[in-house]
Design a protein around this motif. Structure first.
Motif, PDB file in Angstrom:
ATOM      1  N   MET A   1       0.842  -1.200   0.000  1.00 41.43           N
ATOM      2  CA  MET A   1       0.000   0.000   0.000  1.00 41.43           C
ATOM      3  C   MET A   1       0.871   1.240   0.000  1.00 41.43           C
ATOM      4  O   MET A   1       1.840   1.342   0.732  1.00 41.43           O
ATOM      5  CB  MET A   1      -0.886   0.003   1.241  1.00 41.43           C
ATOM      6  CG  MET A   1      -1.659   1.289   1.413  1.00 41.43           C
ATOM      7  SD  MET A   1      -2.621   1.314   2.929  1.00 41.43           S
ATOM      8  CE  MET A   1      -3.212   2.998   2.878  1.00 41.43           C
ATOM      9  N   ALA A   2       0.558   2.184  -0.872  1.00 37.66           N
ATOM     10  CA  ALA A   2       1.318   3.434  -0.919  1.00 37.66           C
ATOM     11  C   ALA A   2       0.886   4.331   0.230  1.00 37.66           C
ATOM     12  O   ALA A   2      -0.299   4.526   0.467  1.00 37.66           O
ATOM     13  CB  ALA A   2       1.086   4.137  -2.265  1.00 37.66           C
ATOM     14  N   LEU A   3       1.855   4.875   0.912  1.00 38.14           N
ATOM     15  CA  LEU A   3       1.573   5.746   2.052  1.00 38.14           C
ATOM     16  C   LEU A   3       1.612   7.194   1.608  1.00 38.14           C
ATOM     17  O   LEU A   3       2.527   7.614   0.896  1.00 38.14           O
ATOM     18  CB  LEU A   3       2.603   5.504   3.160  1.00 38.14           C
ATOM     19  CG  LEU A   3       2.698   4.057   3.642  1.00 38.14           C
ATOM     20  CD1 LEU A   3       3.759   3.922   4.709  1.00 38.14           C
ATOM     21  CD2 LEU A   3       1.357   3.596   4.179  1.00 38.14           C
ATOM     22  N   GLY A   4       0.649   7.983   2.049  1.00 38.84           N
ATOM     23  CA  GLY A   4       0.545   9.379   1.639  1.00 38.84           C
ATOM     24  C   GLY A   4       1.625  10.245   2.222  1.00 38.84           C
ATOM     25  O   GLY A   4       2.306   9.887   3.178  1.00 38.84           O
ATOM     26  N   ARG A   5       1.810  11.404   1.615  1.00 37.51           N
ATOM     27  CA  ARG A   5       2.753  12.383   2.129  1.00 37.51           C
ATOM     28  C   ARG A   5       1.989  13.478   2.840  1.00 37.51           C
ATOM     29  O   ARG A   5       0.803  13.638   2.651  1.00 37.51           O
ATOM     30  CB  ARG A   5       3.563  12.988   0.978  1.00 37.51           C
ATOM     31  CG  ARG A   5       4.466  11.974   0.280  1.00 37.51           C
ATOM     32  CD  ARG A   5       5.019  12.546  -0.997  1.00 37.51           C
ATOM     33  NE  ARG A   5       3.974  12.630  -2.015  1.00 37.51           N
ATOM     34  CZ  ARG A   5       3.890  13.586  -2.909  1.00 37.51           C
ATOM     35  NH1 ARG A   5       4.746  14.571  -2.906  1.00 37.51           N
ATOM     36  NH2 ARG A   5       2.937  13.585  -3.808  1.00 37.51           N
ATOM     37  N   MET A 130      -0.553  -9.015  10.357  1.00 39.11           N
ATOM     38  CA  MET A 130      -1.031  -7.876  11.133  1.00 39.11           C
ATOM     39  C   MET A 130      -0.564  -6.569  10.506  1.00 39.11           C
ATOM     40  O   MET A 130      -1.334  -5.599  10.416  1.00 39.11           O
ATOM     41  CB  MET A 130      -0.544  -7.985  12.579  1.00 39.11           C
ATOM     42  CG  MET A 130      -1.083  -6.882  13.485  1.00 39.11           C
ATOM     43  SD  MET A 130      -0.692  -7.157  15.215  1.00 39.11           S
ATOM     44  CE  MET A 130      -1.754  -8.567  15.582  1.00 39.11           C
ATOM     45  N   GLU A 131       0.685  -6.522  10.054  1.00 41.71           N
ATOM     46  CA  GLU A 131       1.175  -5.298   9.411  1.00 41.71           C
ATOM     47  C   GLU A 131       0.472  -5.066   8.079  1.00 41.71           C
ATOM     48  O   GLU A 131       0.208  -3.915   7.700  1.00 41.71           O
ATOM     49  CB  GLU A 131       2.691  -5.360   9.258  1.00 41.71           C
ATOM     50  CG  GLU A 131       3.414  -5.299  10.601  1.00 41.71           C
ATOM     51  CD  GLU A 131       4.922  -5.149  10.493  1.00 41.71           C
ATOM     52  OE1 GLU A 131       5.441  -5.038   9.363  1.00 41.71           O
ATOM     53  OE2 GLU A 131       5.581  -5.139  11.550  1.00 41.71           O
ATOM     54  N   LEU A 135      -1.621  -1.672   7.301  1.00 42.92           N
ATOM     55  CA  LEU A 135      -1.459  -0.888   6.074  1.00 42.92           C
ATOM     56  C   LEU A 135      -2.809  -0.672   5.397  1.00 42.92           C
ATOM     57  O   LEU A 135      -3.072   0.399   4.832  1.00 42.92           O
ATOM     58  CB  LEU A 135      -0.502  -1.605   5.121  1.00 42.92           C
ATOM     59  CG  LEU A 135       0.975  -1.570   5.502  1.00 42.92           C
ATOM     60  CD1 LEU A 135       1.755  -2.625   4.731  1.00 42.92           C
ATOM     61  CD2 LEU A 135       1.559  -0.183   5.235  1.00 42.92           C
ATOM     62  N   HIS A 136      -3.668  -1.674   5.458  1.00 47.06           N
ATOM     63  CA  HIS A 136      -4.992  -1.588   4.829  1.00 47.06           C
ATOM     64  C   HIS A 136      -5.928  -0.672   5.609  1.00 47.06           C
ATOM     65  O   HIS A 136      -6.733   0.053   5.018  1.00 47.06           O
ATOM     66  CB  HIS A 136      -5.580  -2.997   4.737  1.00 47.06           C
ATOM     67  CG  HIS A 136      -6.990  -3.041   4.238  1.00 47.06           C
ATOM     68  ND1 HIS A 136      -7.351  -2.663   2.963  1.00 47.06           N
ATOM     69  CD2 HIS A 136      -8.143  -3.415   4.861  1.00 47.06           C
ATOM     70  CE1 HIS A 136      -8.655  -2.801   2.810  1.00 47.06           C
ATOM     71  NE2 HIS A 136      -9.163  -3.248   3.950  1.00 47.06           N
ATOM     72  N   ALA A 173     -10.095  -3.745  17.645  1.00 44.92           N
ATOM     73  CA  ALA A 173     -10.866  -4.929  17.265  1.00 44.92           C
ATOM     74  C   ALA A 173     -10.869  -5.128  15.749  1.00 44.92           C
ATOM     75  O   ALA A 173     -10.880  -6.271  15.266  1.00 44.92           O
ATOM     76  CB  ALA A 173     -12.305  -4.806  17.779  1.00 44.92           C
ATOM     77  N   ALA A 174     -10.835  -4.032  14.989  1.00 45.54           N
ATOM     78  CA  ALA A 174     -10.818  -4.147  13.529  1.00 45.54           C
ATOM     79  C   ALA A 174      -9.517  -4.783  13.046  1.00 45.54           C
ATOM     80  O   ALA A 174      -9.508  -5.569  12.092  1.00 45.54           O
ATOM     81  CB  ALA A 174     -10.999  -2.764  12.893  1.00 45.54           C
ATOM     82  N   VAL A 175      -8.407  -4.447  13.703  1.00 45.96           N
ATOM     83  CA  VAL A 175      -7.120  -5.054  13.355  1.00 45.96           C
ATOM     84  C   VAL A 175      -7.139  -6.545  13.678  1.00 45.96           C
ATOM     85  O   VAL A 175      -6.675  -7.382  12.893  1.00 45.96           O
ATOM     86  CB  VAL A 175      -5.968  -4.361  14.110  1.00 45.96           C
ATOM     87  CG1 VAL A 175      -4.625  -5.017  13.785  1.00 45.96           C
ATOM     88  CG2 VAL A 175      -5.928  -2.867  13.774  1.00 45.96           C
ATOM     89  N   GLU A 176      -7.699  -6.906  14.823  1.00 47.96           N
ATOM     90  CA  GLU A 176      -7.764  -8.314  15.222  1.00 47.96           C
ATOM     91  C   GLU A 176      -8.637  -9.119  14.261  1.00 47.96           C
ATOM     92  O   GLU A 176      -8.269 -10.238  13.871  1.00 47.96           O
ATOM     93  CB  GLU A 176      -8.317  -8.419  16.646  1.00 47.96           C
ATOM     94  CG  GLU A 176      -7.369  -7.912  17.724  1.00 47.96           C
ATOM     95  CD  GLU A 176      -7.933  -8.109  19.111  1.00 47.96           C
ATOM     96  OE1 GLU A 176      -7.198  -8.645  19.972  1.00 47.96           O
ATOM     97  OE2 GLU A 176      -9.099  -7.726  19.342  1.00 47.96           O
ATOM     98  N   VAL A 177      -9.780  -8.564  13.883  1.00 45.11           N
ATOM     99  CA  VAL A 177     -10.677  -9.270  12.962  1.00 45.11           C
ATOM    100  C   VAL A 177      -9.993  -9.486  11.619  1.00 45.11           C
ATOM    101  O   VAL A 177     -10.070 -10.577  11.018  1.00 45.11           O
ATOM    102  CB  VAL A 177     -11.996  -8.488  12.790  1.00 45.11           C
ATOM    103  CG1 VAL A 177     -12.818  -9.058  11.636  1.00 45.11           C
ATOM    104  CG2 VAL A 177     -12.805  -8.524  14.079  1.00 45.11           C
TER     105      VAL A 177
END
Length: 252
Positions: A1-5, A130-131, A135-136, A173-177
């Protein structure tokens, strides 16, 4: 995923606000480094005018597209990400477009209960996924979260406090799911396809503007900062030239 500036602009926003601009409201949960990371954040923190004005003054040249393919528990990957990539992005994020691909030497398996096998064991499979989910889900705050995790002694234990620090609106919780469910597996398969397309295969590996060249890789591992400065075709940022920057001397 491209990360914004954008966070580099926020230093100027903070200075302008201290010099007499509108104060940040208590409803803004983001640190100053993220105030200009997206329109949504700028609106919530009521600094959209300052962010738009500062963005308009920037020279519009294509940023250097940097992509890092890595394993989350690989010592070489962790060293490069924490000691080269993150400091370089902190100084040069206005001229960089960054993509992280946490997959590395992972192998896909025909096994419904354990679909991936990782070089550094099951913990690495979990932290890679998880990473990928961070990123998502976390958008512009992703790199800060991942740097926070990779710099910690125990990546998985550090994940939740790092997320809560840099993405306070994102529910843990969203990361865990995502990590435990099908979405995380989908993200990993996408990263697998991108990583397999590298020729020659190597992790950690850095590409620039979509190109994979061994001589450039050697320079990146030696000094990523100087390489990004050299590759950027626009006006060089002060960090690249060593030029002094005159700061606003107004007092708060």
């Amino acid at each position: 995923m491209a990360l914004g500036r954008g966070p580099a602009l926020c230093l100027l926003v903070v200075m302008e606000m201290c010099a007499g601009g509108p104060p940040r409201r208590a409803s803004c949960p983001y640190p100053p480094s993220q105030w200009c990371s997206s329109l949504q954040v700028a609106l919530q923190c009521q600094v959209q005018k300052q962010c738009m004005e500062l963005s308009a003054t920037r020279q519009r040249r294509p940023p250097v597209a940097v992509a890092l393919y890595y394993d989350s528990l690989c010592p070489g990957s962790r060293l490069f990400l924490t000691q080269q990539l993150f400091p370089t992005w902190t100084l040069l994020q206005d001229v960089m477009e960054l993509t992280l691909v946490p997959y590395g030497n992972t192998q896909e398996l025909q096994n419904a209960t354990a679909p991936f096998s990782c070089q550094h064991g099951e913990a690495e499979c979990q932290s890679n996924m998880m990473e990928a989910c961070i990123l998502h889900l976390a958008g512009p705050a992703s790199l800060q979260i991942i740097h926070c995790m990779e710099a910690a002694a125990h990546i998985l234990q550090a994940a939740r406090p790092c997320v809560e620090l840099y993405a306070p609106v994102l529910r843990w919780a969203a990361v865990e799911v995502c990590t435990a469910g099908g979405r995380g597996g989908q993200l990993m398969r996408t990263h697998a396809a991108r990583t397999r397309a590298l020729k020659p295969p190597h992790v950690p590996w850095v590409t620039f503007n979509g190109e994979l060249r061994e001589e450039v890789q050697d320079r990146a591992l030696g000094s990523l900062f100087h390489l990004v400065c050299d590759l950027y075709k626009g006006g060089k940022p002060p960090a690249c030239t060593g030029a002094p920057v005159r700061l606003d001397r107004s007092l708060c």
